[in-house]
Write an enzyme that holds these catalytic residues in place. Structure first.
Site, mmCIF file in Angstrom:
data_model
loop_
_atom_site.group_PDB
_atom_site.id
_atom_site.type_symbol
_atom_site.label_atom_id
_atom_site.label_comp_id
_atom_site.label_asym_id
_atom_site.label_seq_id
_atom_site.Cartn_x
_atom_site.Cartn_y
_atom_site.Cartn_z
ATOM 1 N N CYS A 29 -72.054 -21.103 -12.918
ATOM 2 C CA CYS A 29 -73.025 -20.899 -12.002
ATOM 3 C C CYS A 29 -72.868 -19.648 -10.887
ATOM 4 C CB CYS A 29 -73.206 -22.168 -10.772
ATOM 5 S SG CYS A 29 -74.236 -21.948 -9.856
ATOM 6 N N CYS A 32 -72.992 -20.760 -7.426
ATOM 7 C CA CYS A 32 -71.817 -21.711 -6.872
ATOM 8 C C CYS A 32 -70.529 -20.629 -6.497
ATOM 9 C CB CYS A 32 -71.370 -22.474 -7.792
ATOM 10 S SG CYS A 32 -72.845 -23.508 -8.695
#
Length: 104
Positions: A29, A32
């Site tokens: 991600c 993230c």
């Protein structure tokens, strides 16, 4: 940040003394990865006052489902063993820190 799995989640996040925040993330991600340094900066400023933890959603899919981490990153905060707040996505550092200070 303390790495959590189903084995240590209850003790480290829900039953810890004081407030805790759990970042649900995925290794793939990009958002993230953007949030990780933000969380680490806020963690340094609030060291010893709030426990910062992380859960990898593919490693702990049951926890991710239980806490509604269908979008990553997802942040779940705990106060007195109960869910206090829930945030998802990229969050500006000042806003993130303000939300963390609400736990105190």
């Amino acid at each position: 940040m303390i790495h959590l799995t189903a084995k240590n989640f209850l003790i480290e996040a829900k039953r810890c003394r004081g407030p805790a925040v759990v970042m649900f993330y995925a290794v793939w991600c990009g958002k993230c990865a953007m949030m990780k340094p933000v969380v680490e900066q806020v963690e340094r400023r609030l060291y010893g006052r709030i426990k910062f933890c992380k859960v990898e959603i593919e490693e702990s899919a049951v926890l991710a489902a239980e806490y509604g981490a269908d979008i990553v990153p997802t942040f779940v905060t705990f106060k007195d063993g109960e869910v206090f707040s829930f945030m998802q996505g990229v969050i500006q550092e000042d806003v993130f820190e303000e939300r963390m200070r609400e736990l105190l």
